[in-house]
Design a protein around this motif. Structure first.
Motif, PDB file in Angstrom:
ATOM      1  N   LEU A 162       0.815  -1.213   0.000  1.00  0.00           N
ATOM      2  CA  LEU A 162       0.000   0.000   0.000  1.00  0.00           C
ATOM      3  C   LEU A 162       0.851   1.267   0.000  1.00  0.00           C
ATOM      4  O   LEU A 162       0.649   2.159  -0.836  1.00  0.00           O
ATOM      5  CB  LEU A 162      -0.942  -0.007   1.205  1.00  0.00           C
ATOM      6  CG  LEU A 162      -2.093  -1.015   1.143  1.00  0.00           C
ATOM      7  CD1 LEU A 162      -2.921  -0.941   2.414  1.00  0.00           C
ATOM      8  CD2 LEU A 162      -2.976  -0.762  -0.077  1.00  0.00           C
ATOM      9  N   ALA A 163       1.788   1.373   0.924  1.00  0.00           N
ATOM     10  CA  ALA A 163       2.621   2.577   0.995  1.00  0.00           C
ATOM     11  C   ALA A 163       3.502   2.750  -0.236  1.00  0.00           C
ATOM     12  O   ALA A 163       3.554   3.857  -0.802  1.00  0.00           O
ATOM     13  CB  ALA A 163       3.455   2.565   2.274  1.00  0.00           C
ATOM     14  N   PRO A 164       4.220   1.717  -0.713  1.00  0.00           N
ATOM     15  CA  PRO A 164       5.012   1.892  -1.933  1.00  0.00           C
ATOM     16  C   PRO A 164       4.184   2.304  -3.144  1.00  0.00           C
ATOM     17  O   PRO A 164       4.625   3.113  -3.968  1.00  0.00           O
ATOM     18  CB  PRO A 164       5.650   0.513  -2.149  1.00  0.00           C
ATOM     19  CG  PRO A 164       5.731  -0.077  -0.783  1.00  0.00           C
ATOM     20  CD  PRO A 164       4.497   0.412  -0.082  1.00  0.00           C
ATOM     21  N   LEU A 165       2.973   1.754  -3.260  1.00  0.00           N
ATOM     22  CA  LEU A 165       2.125   2.144  -4.391  1.00  0.00           C
ATOM     23  C   LEU A 165       1.743   3.625  -4.303  1.00  0.00           C
ATOM     24  O   LEU A 165       1.570   4.284  -5.338  1.00  0.00           O
ATOM     25  CB  LEU A 165       0.857   1.282  -4.416  1.00  0.00           C
ATOM     26  CG  LEU A 165       1.047  -0.172  -4.879  1.00  0.00           C
ATOM     27  CD1 LEU A 165      -0.273  -0.920  -4.805  1.00  0.00           C
ATOM     28  CD2 LEU A 165       1.619  -0.247  -6.285  1.00  0.00           C
ATOM     29  N   GLY A 166       1.617   4.124  -3.078  1.00  0.00           N
ATOM     30  CA  GLY A 166       1.347   5.554  -2.919  1.00  0.00           C
ATOM     31  C   GLY A 166       2.448   6.394  -3.528  1.00  0.00           C
ATOM     32  O   GLY A 166       2.189   7.422  -4.170  1.00  0.00           O
ATOM     33  N   TYR A 167       3.699   5.957  -3.364  1.00  0.00           N
ATOM     34  CA  TYR A 167       4.824   6.681  -3.967  1.00  0.00           C
ATOM     35  C   TYR A 167       4.738   6.629  -5.495  1.00  0.00           C
ATOM     36  O   TYR A 167       4.941   7.652  -6.170  1.00  0.00           O
ATOM     37  CB  TYR A 167       6.142   6.081  -3.496  1.00  0.00           C
ATOM     38  CG  TYR A 167       7.363   6.811  -4.023  1.00  0.00           C
ATOM     39  CD1 TYR A 167       7.929   7.852  -3.307  1.00  0.00           C
ATOM     40  CD2 TYR A 167       7.931   6.447  -5.247  1.00  0.00           C
ATOM     41  CE1 TYR A 167       9.048   8.514  -3.794  1.00  0.00           C
ATOM     42  CE2 TYR A 167       9.045   7.120  -5.739  1.00  0.00           C
ATOM     43  CZ  TYR A 167       9.599   8.142  -5.010  1.00  0.00           C
ATOM     44  OH  TYR A 167      10.684   8.809  -5.495  1.00  0.00           O
ATOM     45  N   GLY A 168       4.457   5.439  -6.027  1.00  0.00           N
ATOM     46  CA  GLY A 168       4.390   5.302  -7.479  1.00  0.00           C
ATOM     47  C   GLY A 168       3.304   6.165  -8.094  1.00  0.00           C
ATOM     48  O   GLY A 168       3.511   6.806  -9.136  1.00  0.00           O
ATOM     49  N   VAL A 169       2.143   6.206  -7.451  1.00  0.00           N
ATOM     50  CA  VAL A 169       1.042   7.034  -7.960  1.00  0.00           C
ATOM     51  C   VAL A 169       1.395   8.516  -7.844  1.00  0.00           C
ATOM     52  O   VAL A 169       1.124   9.309  -8.748  1.00  0.00           O
ATOM     53  CB  VAL A 169      -0.257   6.718  -7.199  1.00  0.00           C
ATOM     54  CG1 VAL A 169      -1.375   7.676  -7.612  1.00  0.00           C
ATOM     55  CG2 VAL A 169      -0.684   5.274  -7.465  1.00  0.00           C
ATOM     56  N   GLY A 170       2.011   8.890  -6.728  1.00  0.00           N
ATOM     57  CA  GLY A 170       2.393  10.291  -6.554  1.00  0.00           C
ATOM     58  C   GLY A 170       3.395  10.757  -7.596  1.00  0.00           C
ATOM     59  O   GLY A 170       3.319  11.894  -8.075  1.00  0.00           O
ATOM     60  N   TYR A 171       4.322   9.881  -7.960  1.00  0.00           N
ATOM     61  CA  TYR A 171       5.321  10.261  -8.958  1.00  0.00           C
ATOM     62  C   TYR A 171       4.682  10.590 -10.301  1.00  0.00           C
ATOM     63  O   TYR A 171       5.134  11.502 -11.005  1.00  0.00           O
ATOM     64  CB  TYR A 171       6.345   9.138  -9.124  1.00  0.00           C
ATOM     65  CG  TYR A 171       7.515   9.509 -10.008  1.00  0.00           C
ATOM     66  CD1 TYR A 171       8.676  10.045  -9.469  1.00  0.00           C
ATOM     67  CD2 TYR A 171       7.448   9.325 -11.390  1.00  0.00           C
ATOM     68  CE1 TYR A 171       9.744  10.394 -10.282  1.00  0.00           C
ATOM     69  CE2 TYR A 171       8.509   9.670 -12.204  1.00  0.00           C
ATOM     70  CZ  TYR A 171       9.650  10.208 -11.653  1.00  0.00           C
ATOM     71  OH  TYR A 171      10.701  10.567 -12.471  1.00  0.00           O
ATOM     72  N   THR A 172       3.638   9.878 -10.665  1.00  0.00           N
ATOM     73  CA  THR A 172       2.985  10.138 -11.961  1.00  0.00           C
ATOM     74  C   THR A 172       2.398  11.542 -12.023  1.00  0.00           C
ATOM     75  O   THR A 172       2.140  12.051 -13.115  1.00  0.00           O
ATOM     76  CB  THR A 172       1.868   9.112 -12.218  1.00  0.00           C
ATOM     77  OG1 THR A 172       0.868   9.211 -11.189  1.00  0.00           O
ATOM     78  CG2 THR A 172       2.428   7.693 -12.231  1.00  0.00           C
ATOM     79  N   GLN A 173       2.144  12.162 -10.871  1.00  0.00           N
ATOM     80  CA  GLN A 173       1.580  13.508 -10.839  1.00  0.00           C
ATOM     81  C   GLN A 173       2.647  14.593 -10.932  1.00  0.00           C
ATOM     82  O   GLN A 173       2.338  15.778 -10.869  1.00  0.00           O
ATOM     83  CB  GLN A 173       0.778  13.699  -9.545  1.00  0.00           C
ATOM     84  CG  GLN A 173      -0.323  12.673  -9.340  1.00  0.00           C
ATOM     85  CD  GLN A 173      -1.304  12.651 -10.487  1.00  0.00           C
ATOM     86  OE1 GLN A 173      -1.815  13.700 -10.899  1.00  0.00           O
ATOM     87  NE2 GLN A 173      -1.574  11.473 -11.013  1.00  0.00           N
ATOM     88  N   GLY A 174       3.919  14.181 -11.046  1.00  0.00           N
ATOM     89  CA  GLY A 174       5.008  15.153 -11.062  1.00  0.00           C
ATOM     90  C   GLY A 174       4.937  16.131 -12.215  1.00  0.00           C
ATOM     91  O   GLY A 174       5.155  17.336 -12.043  1.00  0.00           O
ATOM     92  N   LYS A 175       4.630  15.639 -13.415  1.00  0.00           N
ATOM     93  CA  LYS A 175       4.548  16.535 -14.587  1.00  0.00           C
ATOM     94  C   LYS A 175       3.388  17.509 -14.439  1.00  0.00           C
ATOM     95  O   LYS A 175       3.525  18.700 -14.751  1.00  0.00           O
ATOM     96  CB  LYS A 175       4.365  15.691 -15.852  1.00  0.00           C
ATOM     97  CG  LYS A 175       4.312  16.523 -17.148  1.00  0.00           C
ATOM     98  CD  LYS A 175       5.591  17.295 -17.363  1.00  0.00           C
ATOM     99  CE  LYS A 175       5.636  17.943 -18.755  1.00  0.00           C
ATOM    100  NZ  LYS A 175       4.602  18.975 -18.931  1.00  0.00           N
ATOM    101  N   ALA A 176       2.245  17.040 -13.954  1.00  0.00           N
ATOM    102  CA  ALA A 176       1.103  17.932 -13.750  1.00  0.00           C
ATOM    103  C   ALA A 176       1.427  18.991 -12.700  1.00  0.00           C
ATOM    104  O   ALA A 176       1.038  20.159 -12.836  1.00  0.00           O
ATOM    105  CB  ALA A 176      -0.123  17.124 -13.335  1.00  0.00           C
TER     106      ALA A 176
END
Length: 270
Positions: free
Chosen positions: A219-233
């Motif tokens: 759960l916690a690692p997936l939170g990091y992965g999802v957050g990274y995808t928002q970096g460009k936005a």
């Protein structure tokens, strides 16, 4: 939406600068995966401390504390991923401008640039050792059974008497801490807030939590992965905010310039 004077407010045009696309599995991603592995250990430590401090005697108390602790851990990882993604996107803008100007972009610099899949790759690779452990334990886990306790020291004299010794001899077969017990401690440490909730219901529910431990660990690692995808936005929002600030500054300068021009113009004689 309308302004105070009744005129429709113009929508703000989002600024999307071109970037140089990086690698989702390059050298930089593997370095990031090592940091994600250490972050799982940090989350485990937080789970342990919070689990010991927030072990309430009611199901609702344990459930709310579990949601709070796990939610904060996931959100923190999400924020960390978004911050890293925004930094990589900003670096990718610089590398794009460097490439467009004819200068050389090294392979390491290109790999460091933003790629939407880099954060998820690093998060999953960093979590592999822990997920692999929990999967193995989930397969071999068994319900906790009752074990005999240790007899007090004053019963040693009774053990030497045949009428009592035969009856008490069974307690000499008390097992020591085994491999399964050690594995159970490690597994539960990784998912402590969830175990607190399930174990309150009973041993069967605790076993179910152990079976689901690979999902809880992710759960916690997936939170990091999802957050990274928002970096460009996030980077686009920052660039838009910078442009809006520059536009406001130019409007104030034009307004001040017009006021100075009016103050310097001669008054018309009637």
């Amino acid at each position: 939406m309308q302004s105070a004077k009744g005129k429709p407010k113009k929508p703000v045009a989002q600024v999307k600068k071109p970037i140089l696309r990086g690698s989702w599995h390059g050298k930089d991603a593997w370095k990031l995966a090592l940091k994600r592995m250490l972050s799982v250990l940090a989350v485990t430590l937080i789970y342990l401390i919070a689990g010991m401090l927030l072990s309430f005697e009611s199901l609702w108390g344990r459930l709310l504390s579990c949601l709070a602790v796990a939610g904060l851990a996931i959100y923190y990882q999400y924020y960390q991923g978004m911050t890293r993604g925004e930094n990589d996107a900003a670096f990718a803008e610089i590398m794009y401008n460097r490439q467009e100007s004819g200068r050389t972009v090294t392979a390491d610099d290109r790999a460091r640039c933003f790629h939407p899949g880099k954060g998820m790759f690093a998060a999953l690779v960093g979590a592999v050792p822990f997920v692999a452990f929990t999967i193995v334990y989930a397969v071999i886990a068994r319900p906790i059974t009752y074990t005999l306790g240790v007899l007090p020291s004053w019963t040693e004299a009774l053990m030497r008497q045949s009428e009592f010794g035969d009856a008490l001899r069974y307690y000499e077969n008390v097992g020591t801490l085994g491999v399964m017990d050690i594995l159970r401690v490690i597994d539960r440490a990784l998912i402590m807030p969830f175990v607190n909730v399930f174990s309150y219901v009973g041993n069967d529910a605790a076993l179910l939590a152990e079976r689901l431990s690979p999902l809880f660990v992710l759960l916690a690692p997936l939170g990091y992965g999802v957050g990274y995808t928002q970096g460009k936005a996030m980077r686009d929002k920052i660039n838009t905010g910078i442009k809006m600030g520059d536009d406001r500054k130019k409007r104030r300068e034009r307004k001040a310039r017009r006021q100075r021009q009016r103050s310097k113009s001669p008054e018309r004689l009637i």
